[in-house]
Design an enzyme around this catalytic site. Structure first.
Site, PDB file in Angstrom:
ATOM      1  N   HIS A 135       0.839  -1.203   0.000  1.00  0.00           N
ATOM      2  CA  HIS A 135       0.000   0.000   0.000  1.00  0.00           C
ATOM      3  C   HIS A 135       0.873   1.253   0.000  1.00  0.00           C
ATOM      4  CE1 HIS A 135      -3.678   2.302   1.224  1.00  0.00           C
ATOM      5  NE2 HIS A 135      -2.774   3.081   1.780  1.00  0.00           N
ATOM      6  N   GLU A 136       1.922   1.257   0.815  1.00  0.00           N
ATOM      7  CA  GLU A 136       2.809   2.431   0.879  1.00  0.00           C
ATOM      8  C   GLU A 136       3.582   2.605  -0.433  1.00  0.00           C
ATOM      9  OE1 GLU A 136       2.419   4.522   3.118  1.00  0.00           O
ATOM     10  OE2 GLU A 136       1.173   3.228   4.359  1.00  0.00           O
ATOM     11  N   HIS A 139       1.473   4.264  -2.992  1.00  0.00           N
ATOM     12  CA  HIS A 139       1.403   5.730  -2.881  1.00  0.00           C
ATOM     13  C   HIS A 139       2.545   6.374  -3.675  1.00  0.00           C
ATOM     14  CE1 HIS A 139      -1.942   6.395  -0.217  1.00  0.00           C
ATOM     15  NE2 HIS A 139      -1.438   5.675   0.755  1.00  0.00           N
ATOM     16  N   GLU A 193      -6.463   6.650  -1.342  1.00  0.00           N
ATOM     17  CA  GLU A 193      -6.413   5.443  -0.519  1.00  0.00           C
ATOM     18  C   GLU A 193      -6.952   4.228  -1.259  1.00  0.00           C
ATOM     19  OE1 GLU A 193      -5.033   4.801   2.665  1.00  0.00           O
ATOM     20  OE2 GLU A 193      -4.106   6.543   1.777  1.00  0.00           O
TER      21      GLU A 193
END
Length: 271
Positions: A135-136, A139, A193
């Site tokens: 997930h990071e 980003h 997100e």
């Protein structure tokens, strides 16, 4: 030209020309170029890691460090394969010794951090940690730092914050680096997100991790925090029906999952 007219002209020109497309095809406002965001994020990251080192806040336990480094490295390997422009990024991760903080973050250019509170309080499996780090990384791949800095500039919400931070901060940080630092401290949009969830679960699956862990991770996250939500949710606000959306992706992601865990790309451990 009056200052207000100057900024209006800058914003009009930027709004006309400052658009980009994310990996999922979403239109993004880009007043700050991804290259600038990467450069300024590097300055902010080096400053942050240096401060953490001086405060003895970087984990020294080799087992914890190796676990984070290996899992992150598998994800980075997939990221580089699918997004070749990231091959020369200075991929790095800091493991921060803070048992009270349930959080992780990423800056532009592949600069990441994870707090021990996330590992310890949620009792993460390797697959669940892969979902967090995926997930990071997502980003960073989707240029969310540059986008967030751009939105702050466009609305002028970040201008005052950066001005205040400049007065009070270490003068070695540029205004741009402070803005990059603020970008990981302020809430992401729910759209960003959802995008990071979608990209992250695929990265983890292609690296060999069970995508069902995306669902169990958010079940754990929902139960964590005691009287308040984990800090992770203050900077990563949950899109509606997050668990349901991720659960619906699991069958497709399982088809992308190889039989064995993937190779590990080099990721520098911040010290």
């Amino acid at each position: 030209m009056e200052r207000s007219h100057y900024w209006l002209a800058v914003l009009i020109i930027a709004l006309v020309s400052g658009c980009a497309t994310s990996p999922t095809g979403r239109s993004q406002l880009m007043l700050i170029s991804p290259e600038t965001a990467i450069s300024e994020s590097e300055k902010a990251y080096i400053h942050t890691v240096s401060t953490l080192g001086q405060e003895n806040k970087l984990v020294s336990d080799p087992a914890i460090n190796q676990r984070v480094q290996v899992i992150t490295g598998r994800l980075v390997n997939v990221a580089i394969q699918r997004y070749p422009r990231t091959r020369n990024w200075k991929w790095s991760v800091a493991v921060i010794d803070d048992a009270e903080t349930v959080n992780a973050w990423a800056m532009a250019g592949g600069r990441m951090a994870v707090y021990t509170g996330l590992l310890e309080q949620l009792k993460l499996t390797d697959a669940e940690l892969a979902q967090i780090m995926g997930h990071e990384i997502a980003h960073a791949l989707a240029n969310h730092t540059a986008e967030q800095m751009s939105v702050a500039l466009a609305t002028q919400l970040g201008v005052t914050a950066v001005g205040i931070a400049t007065e009070a901060s270490d003068k070695t940080l540029t205004v741009g680096a402070i803005a990059a630092q603020l970008a990981v401290q302020l809430p992401n949009s729910r759209t960003a997100e959802a995008e990071a969830d979608r990209i992250g679960i695929e990265l983890a699956a292609r690296a060999g991790y069970d995508p069902q862990a995306a669902v169990t991770l958010w079940q754990k996250m929902a139960k964590a925090g005691g009287d308040g939500p984990p800090q992770f949710l203050s900077t990563h606000p949950a899109p509606g029906n997050r668990q349901a959306t991720l659960a619906a992706l699991v069958p497709k992601m399982r088809q992308l999952r190889p039989a064995t865990l993937g190779p590990v790309a080099p990721v520098t451990l911040a010290r």
